[in-house]
Design a protein around this motif. Structure first.
Motif, PDB file in Angstrom:
ATOM      1  N   THR A  65       0.411  -1.317  -0.020  1.00  0.00           N
ATOM      2  CA  THR A  65      -0.006   0.307  -0.084  1.00  0.00           C
ATOM      3  C   THR A  65       0.451   0.997  -0.654  1.00  0.00           C
ATOM      4  O   THR A  65       0.132   2.437   0.443  1.00  0.00           O
ATOM      5  N   ARG A  66       2.067   0.492  -0.176  1.00  0.00           N
ATOM      6  CA  ARG A  66       3.004   2.171  -0.053  1.00  0.00           C
ATOM      7  C   ARG A  66       3.790   1.829  -1.021  1.00  0.00           C
ATOM      8  O   ARG A  66       4.886   0.363  -1.145  1.00  0.00           O
ATOM      9  N   VAL A  67       4.995   2.318  -2.189  1.00  0.00           N
ATOM     10  CA  VAL A  67       5.849   1.971  -3.070  1.00  0.00           C
ATOM     11  C   VAL A  67       7.024   3.430  -2.767  1.00  0.00           C
ATOM     12  O   VAL A  67       6.639   4.323  -3.104  1.00  0.00           O
ATOM     13  N   GLY A  68       7.933   3.179  -2.812  1.00  0.00           N
ATOM     14  CA  GLY A  68       9.461   3.843  -2.586  1.00  0.00           C
ATOM     15  C   GLY A  68       9.808   4.263  -3.986  1.00  0.00           C
ATOM     16  O   GLY A  68      10.530   2.500  -4.124  1.00  0.00           O
ATOM     17  N   LEU A  69      10.245   4.681  -4.644  1.00  0.00           N
ATOM     18  CA  LEU A  69      11.405   4.797  -6.061  1.00  0.00           C
ATOM     19  C   LEU A  69      12.700   5.667  -5.395  1.00  0.00           C
ATOM     20  O   LEU A  69      12.520   6.392  -5.426  1.00  0.00           O
ATOM     21  N   THR A  70      13.607   4.962  -5.175  1.00  0.00           N
ATOM     22  CA  THR A  70      14.821   5.941  -4.188  1.00  0.00           C
ATOM     23  C   THR A  70      15.863   5.994  -5.963  1.00  0.00           C
ATOM     24  O   THR A  70      15.430   4.680  -6.226  1.00  0.00           O
ATOM     25  N   LEU A  71      16.262   7.305  -6.154  1.00  0.00           N
ATOM     26  CA  LEU A  71      16.993   7.345  -7.032  1.00  0.00           C
ATOM     27  C   LEU A  71      18.096   8.553  -6.917  1.00  0.00           C
ATOM     28  O   LEU A  71      17.380   9.242  -6.401  1.00  0.00           O
ATOM     29  N   LEU A  72      18.938   8.352  -7.629  1.00  0.00           N
ATOM     30  CA  LEU A  72      19.466   9.935  -8.133  1.00  0.00           C
ATOM     31  C   LEU A  72      19.352  10.441  -8.941  1.00  0.00           C
ATOM     32  O   LEU A  72      19.676  10.191 -10.173  1.00  0.00           O
ATOM     33  N   ALA A  73      18.963  11.474  -9.107  1.00  0.00           N
ATOM     34  CA  ALA A  73      18.470  12.314 -10.530  1.00  0.00           C
ATOM     35  C   ALA A  73      19.609  12.967 -10.768  1.00  0.00           C
ATOM     36  O   ALA A  73      20.061  13.921  -9.846  1.00  0.00           O
ATOM     37  N   THR A  74      19.777  13.917 -12.247  1.00  0.00           N
ATOM     38  CA  THR A  74      19.923  14.724 -12.364  1.00  0.00           C
ATOM     39  C   THR A  74      19.504  15.673 -13.552  1.00  0.00           C
ATOM     40  O   THR A  74      18.977  14.968 -13.822  1.00  0.00           O
ATOM     41  N   ASN A  75      19.109  16.924 -12.885  1.00  0.00           N
ATOM     42  CA  ASN A  75      18.673  17.681 -14.390  1.00  0.00           C
ATOM     43  C   ASN A  75      19.478  18.839 -14.897  1.00  0.00           C
ATOM     44  O   ASN A  75      20.393  18.551 -13.261  1.00  0.00           O
ATOM     45  N   MET A  76      19.533  19.139 -15.667  1.00  0.00           N
ATOM     46  CA  MET A  76      20.081  20.579 -16.455  1.00  0.00           C
ATOM     47  C   MET A  76      19.109  21.620 -16.158  1.00  0.00           C
ATOM     48  O   MET A  76      18.040  22.358 -16.289  1.00  0.00           O
ATOM     49  N   VAL A  77      21.028  22.835 -15.695  1.00  0.00           N
ATOM     50  CA  VAL A  77      19.467  24.486 -15.797  1.00  0.00           C
ATOM     51  C   VAL A  77      20.573  25.148 -16.313  1.00  0.00           C
ATOM     52  O   VAL A  77      21.811  25.177 -15.758  1.00  0.00           O
ATOM     53  N   THR A  78      19.517  26.202 -17.345  1.00  0.00           N
ATOM     54  CA  THR A  78      20.155  27.613 -17.401  1.00  0.00           C
ATOM     55  C   THR A  78      19.883  28.267 -16.632  1.00  0.00           C
ATOM     56  O   THR A  78      18.819  28.968 -16.753  1.00  0.00           O
ATOM     57  N   PRO A  79      21.048  29.408 -16.091  1.00  0.00           N
ATOM     58  CA  PRO A  79      20.364  30.267 -15.234  1.00  0.00           C
ATOM     59  C   PRO A  79      20.298  31.656 -16.694  1.00  0.00           C
ATOM     60  O   PRO A  79      20.345  31.417 -17.688  1.00  0.00           O
ATOM     61  N   PRO A  80      19.015  32.237 -16.053  1.00  0.00           N
ATOM     62  CA  PRO A  80      18.572  32.764 -14.463  1.00  0.00           C
ATOM     63  C   PRO A  80      18.035  31.518 -14.364  1.00  0.00           C
ATOM     64  O   PRO A  80      17.122  31.562 -12.646  1.00  0.00           O
ATOM     65  N   ALA A  81      17.345  30.532 -14.954  1.00  0.00           N
ATOM     66  CA  ALA A  81      16.019  29.321 -14.379  1.00  0.00           C
ATOM     67  C   ALA A  81      16.491  29.012 -13.316  1.00  0.00           C
ATOM     68  O   ALA A  81      17.934  28.428 -13.050  1.00  0.00           O
ATOM     69  N   ALA A 147      15.145  14.469 -16.120  1.00  0.00           N
ATOM     70  CA  ALA A 147      16.222  14.675 -15.596  1.00  0.00           C
ATOM     71  C   ALA A 147      17.162  13.179 -16.238  1.00  0.00           C
ATOM     72  O   ALA A 147      15.829  12.296 -16.683  1.00  0.00           O
ATOM     73  N   PHE A 148      18.332  12.561 -15.706  1.00  0.00           N
ATOM     74  CA  PHE A 148      19.045  11.647 -16.371  1.00  0.00           C
ATOM     75  C   PHE A 148      18.203  11.319 -14.644  1.00  0.00           C
ATOM     76  O   PHE A 148      18.660  11.820 -13.792  1.00  0.00           O
ATOM     77  N   VAL A 149      18.257  10.223 -14.462  1.00  0.00           N
ATOM     78  CA  VAL A 149      18.026   9.039 -13.188  1.00  0.00           C
ATOM     79  C   VAL A 149      18.824   7.696 -12.693  1.00  0.00           C
ATOM     80  O   VAL A 149      19.450   7.054 -13.922  1.00  0.00           O
ATOM     81  N   GLU A 150      19.889   7.300 -11.730  1.00  0.00           N
ATOM     82  CA  GLU A 150      20.022   6.312 -11.624  1.00  0.00           C
ATOM     83  C   GLU A 150      18.744   5.616 -11.149  1.00  0.00           C
ATOM     84  O   GLU A 150      18.947   6.396  -9.669  1.00  0.00           O
ATOM     85  N   LEU A 151      18.509   4.419 -11.411  1.00  0.00           N
ATOM     86  CA  LEU A 151      17.540   4.018 -10.915  1.00  0.00           C
ATOM     87  C   LEU A 151      17.952   2.796  -9.836  1.00  0.00           C
ATOM     88  O   LEU A 151      19.243   2.254  -9.789  1.00  0.00           O
ATOM     89  N   ARG A 152      17.638   2.677  -8.249  1.00  0.00           N
ATOM     90  CA  ARG A 152      18.487   2.332  -6.933  1.00  0.00           C
ATOM     91  C   ARG A 152      17.444   0.442  -6.600  1.00  0.00           C
ATOM     92  O   ARG A 152      17.599  -0.300  -6.820  1.00  0.00           O
TER      93      ARG A 152
END
Length: 380
Positions: A65-81, A147-152
């Motif tokens: 009744t509960r699911v968690g997804l553990t991951l390391l995400a990497t997203n890209m940002v172009t300032p000033p965003a 984002a890129f994701v590393e699924l754990r």
């Protein structure tokens, strides 16, 4: 709670629908939307996009009744965003649960030096989907689309079971397109417009929408040719204008060649060719397009003496409609055409903040508008 290693589970108890390959990481796996054989052919800017799992789902059955997804995400940002949250969805029977995280790595891009970036390292996190229905149910976890994701690991209730999903009876839809099909601006991965259309029409989506990278590459055509599909859609043209990567002399034969390759393996599968949506600056002016100081995408003028054959969106739509008509007259009755302006036209311009990409509301509307066409193709 107990943990299930995704490095061990994917391909066995968990299906990664829409992932055709993986990068193996020390602590997990990262999905890729094209197979390993394409790696040598993919330009470096496209490789980054292939690693963003827009449309990819982890599919399994569980009574947790509960699911968690553990991951390391990497997203890209172009300032000033500012950096956007990492968002995942869990879908059960057409209903979406949403989870967000502010953790992860950030790639700070340098707007003045393309290709230059600074990596700010962050931490992994767990996306939690709570208060799920009791009993065994089919779960589809939509991975972050921007984002890129590393699924754990998957986290489940103590004593909960997990197993592979039953065979999916929905028709299979492969969609190929640009950033407007990748939908990085959408609020959540389950709300990209192809996902909205697939949900409403009852299809299983495989999304080959690649931000900035829809240039009718043959390795994509071969991927579609060799994949399972009941319906195929190809939404092309805008990236060719954005980069001025083709002129009229090249575009027509390239599109014919792409369709020919797909037809080698899919001679009778319905294919719909979708032309570009509304983009004000490029409707009657050739590309390339660049963002101005206000963040609006505009076309560049000048050098008219060497721009013979450069295309505007109006010309691209005319050429695409003509190619479909020619091929249908030659016997391809399963090829059809959708004018992109019927999905998002001048009347929708208020939902086009940068004059190129729809906002979240615009993407949802595109999906809702395409769903009837998709549903009709299933019975053609």
């Amino acid at each position: 709670m107990h943990s299930v290693s995704l490095s061990q589970a994917v391909g066995h108890t968990v299906i990664a629908h829409g992932a055709l390959g993986f990068d193996q990481r020390p602590e997990g796996i990262s999905p890729r939307r094209l197979a390993d054989w394409t790696r040598l052919q993919i330009p470096q800017p496209m490789d980054v996009i292939v690693r963003m799992p827009s449309g990819v789902r982890l599919v399994f059955e569980t009574d947790s009744t509960r699911v968690g997804l553990t991951l390391l995400a990497t997203n890209m940002v172009t300032p000033p965003a500012e950096r956007r949250a990492i968002v995942g969805n869990l879908e059960i029977g057409g209903t979406l649960w949403t989870a967000r995280s502010e953790a992860g790595n950030t790639l700070l891009l340098d707007p003045k030096s393309p290709g230059e970036f600074e990596l700010l390292r962050g931490d992994p996190d767990t996306l939690w989907f709570n208060d799920l229905p009791a009993g065994t149910k089919r779960c589809e976890v939509w991975l972050p689309h921007n984002a890129f994701v590393e699924l754990r690991t998957l986290e489940l209730d103590d004593g909960a079971t997990i197993g592979p999903p039953a065979t999916d009876s929905r028709p299979r839809w492969i969609h190929y397109g640009s950033s407007i099909s990748h939908c990085m601006e959408a609020d959540a991965p389950g709300l990209i417009w192809p996902a909205v259309a697939a949900r409403e029409a009852g299809f299983a989506l495989q999304n080959l929408g690649f931000g900035g990278q829809c240039h009718l590459d043959q390795f994509v055509a071969r991927t579609i040719r060799d994949s399972d599909a009941d319906v195929i859609s190809i939404k092309t043209g805008i990236n060719i204008i954005n980069m001025d990567s083709m002129r009229e002399r090249v575009f027509g034969p390239t599109l014919h060649g792409f369709l020919d390759t797909v037809r080698e393996g899919k001679p009778e599968t319905p294919i719909v060719l979708i032309s570009p949506i509304y983009c004000p600056s490029a409707e009657n002016q050739p590309g390339p397009t660049v963002p101005n100081a206000q963040g609006k995408f505009v076309t560049l003028t000048g050098h008219e003496e060497i721009r013979d054959g450069c295309m505007s969106l109006t010309q691209v739509r005319r050429l695409m409609a003509r190619i479909v008509e020619q091929r249908r007259e030659a016997g391809d009755a399963q090829l059809s055409y959708v004018d992109g302006l019927t999905l998002f036209g001048p009347g929708d311009a208020s939902d086009l903040p940068d004059d190129l990409h729809p906002n979240p509301a615009g993407y949802i509307r595109m999906g809702e508008r395409f769903a009837p066409t998709l549903a009709a193709l299933a019975s053609s």
